[in-house]
Design an enzyme around this catalytic site. Structure first.
Site, mmCIF file in Angstrom:
data_model
loop_
_atom_site.group_PDB
_atom_site.id
_atom_site.type_symbol
_atom_site.label_atom_id
_atom_site.label_comp_id
_atom_site.label_asym_id
_atom_site.label_seq_id
_atom_site.Cartn_x
_atom_site.Cartn_y
_atom_site.Cartn_z
ATOM 1 N N ASP A 67 0.835 -1.206 0.000
ATOM 2 C CA ASP A 67 0.000 0.000 0.000
ATOM 3 C C ASP A 67 0.867 1.251 0.000
ATOM 4 O OD1 ASP A 67 0.930 -0.222 2.676
ATOM 5 O OD2 ASP A 67 -0.932 -1.168 3.293
ATOM 6 N N ASP A 136 -8.614 -3.295 14.215
ATOM 7 C CA ASP A 136 -9.980 -3.517 13.740
ATOM 8 C C ASP A 136 -10.062 -4.646 12.711
ATOM 9 O OD1 ASP A 136 -8.724 -2.302 11.616
ATOM 10 O OD2 ASP A 136 -10.083 -0.580 11.500
ATOM 11 N N HIS A 138 -8.150 -4.947 9.900
ATOM 12 C CA HIS A 138 -7.844 -4.614 8.509
ATOM 13 C C HIS A 138 -6.494 -5.207 8.088
ATOM 14 C CE1 HIS A 138 -5.629 -0.972 10.158
ATOM 15 N NE2 HIS A 138 -4.785 -1.365 9.228
ATOM 16 N N GLU A 143 -10.036 -1.373 5.058
ATOM 17 C CA GLU A 143 -10.724 -1.119 6.308
ATOM 18 C C GLU A 143 -11.975 -2.001 6.412
ATOM 19 O OE1 GLU A 143 -9.262 0.413 8.496
ATOM 20 O OE2 GLU A 143 -8.401 2.337 7.903
#
Length: 261
Positions: A67, A136, A138, A143
């Site tokens: 990324d 979370d 991801h 996300e």
């Protein structure tokens, strides 16, 4: 999915580095997908030590990014291009010609996303993709509620992710970009081997949801359950919420040596 519980981050880094070294011994020009952040640093340190010791030749290896931030110039010290060059490419003695990544400063960011998927395909696909996991759930910057079929694309970061990443920007969340380019979950799943490393109690809930919960877009990392060769390496703290931890320890302790990671 194989789950390997290790004593600590150093042991996890050594285990994964040896798997990467074994891959390069079999396939010298392997395309290695790398992740950024603090979690994978023990992997890169252990792999660089193997290269320095002469136990593996990385000279023909290729490196690709997972990324990139949108809007940071390529030379910014916290652009992921700069981070990967600093933490992976240079320590392995490679040149920038062995490196590929998305262009987060492109005028047409959407076109840059499509171009990056094409570059990975033309390179023959990723042989081993390293992954971290967010609190979370991801992976990459996919996300919660990201499509499990998603391709490389632009994503808006959650406030929690920006808070988590502010430590890399002198603690100033205002300096953390709101948007990123990330390999999509569908893109990630095309790698031949996925290896996720998670350490620390703060990742325990996300690890449990990934490994033992249902496959659901609200926990993007759970998509690893769909992959034919996914390995999740966790330290004792990150494994603390796993109901099947004892089973995972038993299966790894009795794994045939020829099977590899």
């Amino acid at each position: 999915m194989e789950v390997v519980i290790v004593p600590d981050a150093t042991a996890g880094g050594e285990l994964i580095a040896e798997a990467m070294a074994a891959l390069m011994r079999r396939k010298p020009d392997a395309l290695l997908g790398v992740a950024t952040g603090s979690t994978p640093l023990p992997i890169y340190e252990a792999l660089a030590a193997k290269v320095a010791a002469g136990s593996v030749d990385a000279s023909r290896a290729r490196i690709c990014q997972l990324d990139e931030y949108v809007g940071l110039p390529a030379g910014h010290p916290e652009s992921y291009r700069s981070v990967v060059l600093r933490e992976v490419v240079e320590p392995l003695g490679l040149s920038e010609t062995s490196f590929m990544g998305p262009d987060g400063s492109a005028e047409d960011v959407q076109a840059a996303c499509v171009a990056y998927d094409k570059v990975l395909a033309e390179a023959g696909g990723v042989d081993l993709q390293l992954l971290g996991i967010g609190t979370d759930g991801h992976i990459g910057f996919n996300e919660p509620c990201s499509s499990l079929a998603s391709r490389t694309r632009i994503k808006t970061l959650t406030e929690q992710t920006r808070v988590d990443n502010a430590r890399f920007f002198d603690g100033n969340i205002e300096q953390v970009p709101h948007h990123v380019i990330t390999q999509g979950i569908g893109t990630i799943l095309e790698a031949r081997h996925l290896v996720l490393l998670a350490t620390g109690e703060g990742k325990a809930d996300a690890v449990a949801a990934t490994v033992e919960g249902p496959v659901a877009s609200v926990v993007p990392a759970s998509a690893l359950q769909l992959h034919p060769h996914a390995t999740v390496v966790v330290d004792e703290a990150a494994a603390s919420k796993l109901k099947l931890a004892d089973y995972f320890r038993h299966t790894y302790a009795n794994k045939p040596e020829w099977q590899g990671l």
